[in-house]
Write a protein that holds these residues in place. Structure first.
Motif, PDB file in Angstrom:
ATOM      1  N   ASP A  37       4.543 -12.970   4.587  1.00 28.35           N
ATOM      2  CA  ASP A  37       5.641 -13.033   5.557  1.00 28.35           C
ATOM      3  C   ASP A  37       5.227 -12.501   6.923  1.00 28.35           C
ATOM      4  O   ASP A  37       5.873 -12.796   7.920  1.00 28.35           O
ATOM      5  CB  ASP A  37       6.847 -12.244   5.037  1.00 28.35           C
ATOM      6  CG  ASP A  37       7.495 -12.929   3.849  1.00 28.35           C
ATOM      7  OD1 ASP A  37       7.799 -14.117   3.963  1.00 28.35           O
ATOM      8  OD2 ASP A  37       7.683 -12.275   2.804  1.00 28.35           O
ATOM      9  N   THR A 182      -8.131   3.352   2.780  1.00 26.68           N
ATOM     10  CA  THR A 182      -6.966   4.203   3.015  1.00 26.68           C
ATOM     11  C   THR A 182      -7.038   5.483   2.203  1.00 26.68           C
ATOM     12  O   THR A 182      -7.321   6.558   2.719  1.00 26.68           O
ATOM     13  CB  THR A 182      -5.663   3.449   2.650  1.00 26.68           C
ATOM     14  OG1 THR A 182      -5.624   2.233   3.386  1.00 26.68           O
ATOM     15  CG2 THR A 182      -4.456   4.296   2.986  1.00 26.68           C
TER      16      THR A 182
ATOM     17  N   THR B  33      10.561  -4.301  -2.655  1.00 25.73           N
ATOM     18  CA  THR B  33      10.508  -5.510  -3.478  1.00 25.73           C
ATOM     19  C   THR B  33      10.095  -6.748  -2.689  1.00 25.73           C
ATOM     20  O   THR B  33       9.346  -7.581  -3.190  1.00 25.73           O
ATOM     21  CB  THR B  33      11.874  -5.781  -4.134  1.00 25.73           C
ATOM     22  OG1 THR B  33      12.880  -5.800  -3.120  1.00 25.73           O
ATOM     23  CG2 THR B  33      12.212  -4.704  -5.142  1.00 25.73           C
ATOM     24  N   ARG B  34      10.575  -6.859  -1.426  1.00 24.43           N
ATOM     25  CA  ARG B  34      10.255  -8.046  -0.635  1.00 24.43           C
ATOM     26  C   ARG B  34       9.241  -7.785   0.460  1.00 24.43           C
ATOM     27  O   ARG B  34       8.767  -8.727   1.107  1.00 24.43           O
ATOM     28  CB  ARG B  34      11.516  -8.609   0.030  1.00 24.43           C
ATOM     29  CG  ARG B  34      12.693  -8.825  -0.897  1.00 24.43           C
ATOM     30  CD  ARG B  34      13.849  -9.425  -0.108  1.00 24.43           C
ATOM     31  NE  ARG B  34      15.105  -9.422  -0.849  1.00 24.43           N
ATOM     32  CZ  ARG B  34      16.281  -9.758  -0.308  1.00 24.43           C
ATOM     33  NH1 ARG B  34      16.334 -10.101   0.965  1.00 24.43           N
ATOM     34  NH2 ARG B  34      17.380  -9.740  -1.028  1.00 24.43           N
ATOM     35  N   ASP B  37       8.134  -7.208   6.252  1.00 30.11           N
ATOM     36  CA  ASP B  37       8.304  -8.446   7.017  1.00 30.11           C
ATOM     37  C   ASP B  37       9.171  -9.453   6.274  1.00 30.11           C
ATOM     38  O   ASP B  37       9.731 -10.360   6.885  1.00 30.11           O
ATOM     39  CB  ASP B  37       6.945  -9.066   7.330  1.00 30.11           C
ATOM     40  CG  ASP B  37       6.170  -8.245   8.339  1.00 30.11           C
ATOM     41  OD1 ASP B  37       6.738  -7.932   9.384  1.00 30.11           O
ATOM     42  OD2 ASP B  37       5.002  -7.905   8.058  1.00 30.11           O
ATOM     43  N   GLY B  38       9.299  -9.289   4.984  1.00 28.65           N
ATOM     44  CA  GLY B  38      10.112 -10.203   4.197  1.00 28.65           C
ATOM     45  C   GLY B  38      11.571  -9.781   4.108  1.00 28.65           C
ATOM     46  O   GLY B  38      12.375 -10.431   3.451  1.00 28.65           O
ATOM     47  N   ARG B 115       5.839   1.034  -5.148  1.00 34.54           N
ATOM     48  CA  ARG B 115       5.698  -0.252  -4.465  1.00 34.54           C
ATOM     49  C   ARG B 115       5.649  -0.057  -2.960  1.00 34.54           C
ATOM     50  O   ARG B 115       4.834  -0.670  -2.264  1.00 34.54           O
ATOM     51  CB  ARG B 115       6.867  -1.175  -4.835  1.00 34.54           C
ATOM     52  CG  ARG B 115       6.897  -1.516  -6.314  1.00 34.54           C
ATOM     53  CD  ARG B 115       7.877  -2.639  -6.624  1.00 34.54           C
ATOM     54  NE  ARG B 115       7.911  -2.880  -8.073  1.00 34.54           N
ATOM     55  CZ  ARG B 115       8.881  -2.480  -8.881  1.00 34.54           C
ATOM     56  NH1 ARG B 115       9.928  -1.847  -8.381  1.00 34.54           N
ATOM     57  NH2 ARG B 115       8.828  -2.724 -10.176  1.00 34.54           N
ATOM     58  N   LEU B 118       2.329   1.536  -1.887  1.00 32.50           N
ATOM     59  CA  LEU B 118       1.249   0.562  -2.006  1.00 32.50           C
ATOM     60  C   LEU B 118       1.307  -0.438  -0.859  1.00 32.50           C
ATOM     61  O   LEU B 118       0.296  -0.751  -0.218  1.00 32.50           O
ATOM     62  CB  LEU B 118       1.378  -0.162  -3.352  1.00 32.50           C
ATOM     63  CG  LEU B 118       0.093  -0.692  -3.987  1.00 32.50           C
ATOM     64  CD1 LEU B 118      -0.971   0.374  -4.030  1.00 32.50           C
ATOM     65  CD2 LEU B 118       0.388  -1.222  -5.382  1.00 32.50           C
ATOM     66  N   ARG B 119       2.500  -0.922  -0.577  1.00 31.98           N
ATOM     67  CA  ARG B 119       2.673  -1.888   0.517  1.00 31.98           C
ATOM     68  C   ARG B 119       2.311  -1.268   1.855  1.00 31.98           C
ATOM     69  O   ARG B 119       1.662  -1.917   2.691  1.00 31.98           O
ATOM     70  CB  ARG B 119       4.121  -2.381   0.559  1.00 31.98           C
ATOM     71  CG  ARG B 119       4.491  -3.307  -0.573  1.00 31.98           C
ATOM     72  CD  ARG B 119       5.758  -4.085  -0.210  1.00 31.98           C
ATOM     73  NE  ARG B 119       5.502  -5.503  -0.290  1.00 31.98           N
ATOM     74  CZ  ARG B 119       5.973  -6.302  -1.246  1.00 31.98           C
ATOM     75  NH1 ARG B 119       6.711  -5.793  -2.208  1.00 31.98           N
ATOM     76  NH2 ARG B 119       5.706  -7.575  -1.259  1.00 31.98           N
ATOM     77  N   SER B 121       0.239   1.098   2.378  1.00 30.35           N
ATOM     78  CA  SER B 121      -1.217   1.240   2.420  1.00 30.35           C
ATOM     79  C   SER B 121      -1.878  -0.078   2.790  1.00 30.35           C
ATOM     80  O   SER B 121      -2.883  -0.103   3.516  1.00 30.35           O
ATOM     81  CB  SER B 121      -1.750   1.721   1.076  1.00 30.35           C
ATOM     82  OG  SER B 121      -1.240   3.012   0.780  1.00 30.35           O
ATOM     83  N   LEU B 122      -1.296  -1.182   2.306  1.00 31.56           N
ATOM     84  CA  LEU B 122      -1.871  -2.492   2.603  1.00 31.56           C
ATOM     85  C   LEU B 122      -1.532  -2.922   4.034  1.00 31.56           C
ATOM     86  O   LEU B 122      -2.374  -3.470   4.740  1.00 31.56           O
ATOM     87  CB  LEU B 122      -1.335  -3.534   1.611  1.00 31.56           C
ATOM     88  CG  LEU B 122      -1.872  -3.437   0.189  1.00 31.56           C
ATOM     89  CD1 LEU B 122      -1.051  -4.306  -0.762  1.00 31.56           C
ATOM     90  CD2 LEU B 122      -3.335  -3.847   0.124  1.00 31.56           C
ATOM     91  N   ASP B 123      -0.282  -2.666   4.456  1.00 33.33           N
ATOM     92  CA  ASP B 123       0.164  -3.143   5.764  1.00 33.33           C
ATOM     93  C   ASP B 123      -0.362  -2.287   6.915  1.00 33.33           C
ATOM     94  O   ASP B 123      -0.711  -2.812   7.971  1.00 33.33           O
ATOM     95  CB  ASP B 123       1.706  -3.155   5.828  1.00 33.33           C
ATOM     96  CG  ASP B 123       2.307  -4.224   4.935  1.00 33.33           C
ATOM     97  OD1 ASP B 123       1.562  -5.109   4.509  1.00 33.33           O
ATOM     98  OD2 ASP B 123       3.523  -4.167   4.674  1.00 33.33           O
ATOM     99  N   GLY B 125      -2.874   0.529   6.944  1.00 31.03           N
ATOM    100  CA  GLY B 125      -3.859   1.435   6.379  1.00 31.03           C
ATOM    101  C   GLY B 125      -4.123   2.665   7.227  1.00 31.03           C
ATOM    102  O   GLY B 125      -4.131   3.775   6.706  1.00 31.03           O
ATOM    103  N   MET B 128      -1.173   5.085   7.316  1.00 26.97           N
ATOM    104  CA  MET B 128      -0.967   5.640   5.990  1.00 26.97           C
ATOM    105  C   MET B 128      -2.030   6.688   5.673  1.00 26.97           C
ATOM    106  O   MET B 128      -1.731   7.691   5.018  1.00 26.97           O
ATOM    107  CB  MET B 128      -1.005   4.505   4.958  1.00 26.97           C
ATOM    108  CG  MET B 128      -0.309   4.817   3.666  1.00 26.97           C
ATOM    109  SD  MET B 128       1.424   5.259   3.882  1.00 26.97           S
ATOM    110  CE  MET B 128       1.860   5.632   2.191  1.00 26.97           C
ATOM    111  N   ALA B 178       3.773   0.301  -9.896  1.00 25.79           N
ATOM    112  CA  ALA B 178       4.230  -0.698  -8.927  1.00 25.79           C
ATOM    113  C   ALA B 178       4.283  -2.099  -9.525  1.00 25.79           C
ATOM    114  O   ALA B 178       5.226  -2.849  -9.291  1.00 25.79           O
ATOM    115  CB  ALA B 178       3.342  -0.683  -7.690  1.00 25.79           C
TER     116      ALA B 178
END
Lengths: 220, 220
Positions: A37, A182, B33-34, B37-38, B115, B118-119, B121-123, B125, B128, B178
DNA sequence: ACAAGTGTCTACCGATTGGTAGGCGCGCTC
DNA sequence: GAGCGCGCCTACCAATCGGTAGACACTTGT
C-alpha cells in the motif's frame, strides 16, 4: 510453428520477458521495503523507466502485479529445491548444516524476499497460509521426516516437536533476515570482537538450532 | 477544587481521555492488521464513531497518530518492566522461565503489539532502531548480565553469545506471535495429539530457548 | 449573565491514487 | 505494401487521500 520461431530467435518474447522481469524486480524491491500500500504504480514505473500505463499493459492491475511478484519469489524458492534434496542426502550434522544453510542462503541472497514474505503474511494471512501449504509444506515434510529418523537413531533429542521446531527456525531466519539492520544493529554492539552483527547473528542462530536439536548439542 | 471535582466525577477529562484512548486502541488494531498505509483516517474515525475532522482534533496529523500508537505500546511495555525485574530476582531455570514468560505474555496479551512492532521495523527501520535502543536495550542489558553470570556459574553454555541469543529469542517470540495464524496453522497439523498449534508453538519455543541456553539442557 | 474554551460537526480543498481510452510507431506476415 | 498485433505513449477519469476552515452546541470560570 510459432513455438519453433519463438524458441529459436525469441525476438519479441525476449523483450517482453525483459520488461516483465524488470518490473517484477523493481516491484519486489519496493513492495518489500515500503509495503504494497505504500508503493504506487507510478513509483514502480518511474524506476523501471516506463509510464504507468505501460506497466498496466504487462500486469492488468496492481493486484495482479502483487500476485506476480509473490509467485516469482516462490518459484525461485522452488528452483532451489533440488539442491536442497542433495543437501538432505547427507547424514547427521552435515545434513543439518546443509539444509539450514540452504534456507539461510536463499534469504541472505536477497533480504527483500524475507521482507516480502513477512509483509504478505501480515497483510494477507489467509491467502498466504494456503500458498505456504502448497510451496513449503512438502519441504517441511522432508525435513521433519529426517528429524524423526534422527530421533529413532538417538541422535536427535526425543523432546523435539519436528513441525514446531522447523516453524521456529524459519521464524528466526525470516524475521532475522527481514529486520536485520534494525533489531540486530540496535542491540549488538558493533565494537565487539566477535565480528559484524550479521556474522554474530547467523552464528548464534546456527548454534541455537543445532544445540536444541541434537541430544549431544551437535558439534561443539 | 477543580481536582476534587474532576477526580470525583471527572466529567470533561474522562471524556477527553476516553476519546483519545479509544482512537489509540482502534488505530493500533488497524495499523497492526492492515498496515499504516493501508489504513485511512476515515476507517479509524468510523470505527470509533466520530468524524475524520474530530479525529484530527485529537491528533494533529496521521503521522502524529502513528507516533502516538507506537509510544503507547512501548509505554505499556515499560509498565511491565518492574514485574520483569521481580522475575529476574530468581535464579537458574525459574529465572529463565519467568523472564521469557513475561515477554511472551506481553505479546500474547495482544498480538497486534507484535504485528505493529514488526511492521514499524519494516517500514521505518532507522526510527525503530533508535526507539528500541531506548526502550528495550536496558532490559536486554539486564538479561545478558544474568546470562554471563550463569556462564561463570557453569549453568549456561559458554558458547552462548548473550546479546545475539536474546535477539534470536525475541525474533522467535515477536514473529511467532505476529504471524501465528499463518505459518503455524499452515504447517502444524491440527489433528495432532499434542494440543493446539498455539500450545505446540509456545512449548517448542520454550524448549529451544532452554536447551540452547543451559549446559545441561535445562530441566528435561 | 457572559466570555472563553472544548469537542464535534459539515463542507470543502488540492494532491494522488488505480485504472481506461485511444493514438502512434515499429516489425512481422501475407 | 497493406494489414496487424505488440509495446509504449499522452490524456483523462472518478474515487479517495490527508488536511483545513469555520459554524454549532455545551461546559466552565468569573
Amino acid at each position: 510453428m510459432v513455438d519453433r520461431v519463438a524458441s529459436a530467435l525469441a525476438p519479441t518474447s525476449s523483450v517482453v520477458t525483459d520488461a516483465r522481469t524488470q518490473i517484477l524486480a523493481v516491484a519486489l524491491r519496493l513492495f518489500a521495503t515500503r509495503g504494497f500500500d505504500g508503493t504506487s504504480l507510478q513509483d514502480i514505473a518511474q524506476l523501471v523507466g516506463i509510464r504507468k500505463a505501460s506497466l498496466l499493459y504487462h500486469f492488468e492491475s496492481k493486484e495482479q502485479l502483487r500476485l506476480g511478484v509473490l509467485d516469482h519469489v516462490l518459484s525461485v524458492w522452488n528452483e532451489g529445491l533440488p539442491r536442497l534434496l542433495v543437501a538432505a542426502a547427507r547424514t547427521g550434522a552435515p545434513r543439518f548444516s546443509s539444509l539450514i544453510g540452504e534456507v539461510i542462503r536463499f534469504f541472505a541472497e536477497d533480504r527483500n524476499r524475507a521482507r516480502l514474505l513477512l509483509r504478505e503474511s501480515l497483510d494477507r494471512g489467509e491467502d498466504m497460509r494456503m500458498r505456504l501449504q502448497t510451496f513449503v509444506a512438502p519441504w517441511v515434510g522432508v525435513v521433519t521426516e529426517y528429524i524423526r529418523e534422527g530421533q529413532k537413531n538417538g541422535d536427535v533429542d526425543p523432546h523435539v516437536d519436528p513441525e514446531a521446531y522447523v516453524v521456529q527456525i524459519v521464524h528466526m531466519v525470516v524475521s532475522g533476515m527481514a529486520t536485520a539492520s534494525t533489531l540486530d544493529h540496535a542491540l549488538l554492539p558493533a565494537t565487539h570482537s566477535l565480528g559484524s552483527p550479521d556474522e554474530r547473528h547467523v552464528r548464534e542462530l546456527l548454534r541455537i538450532a543445532r544445540t536444541s536439536l541434537f541430544r549431544d548439542r551437535g558439534t561443539p
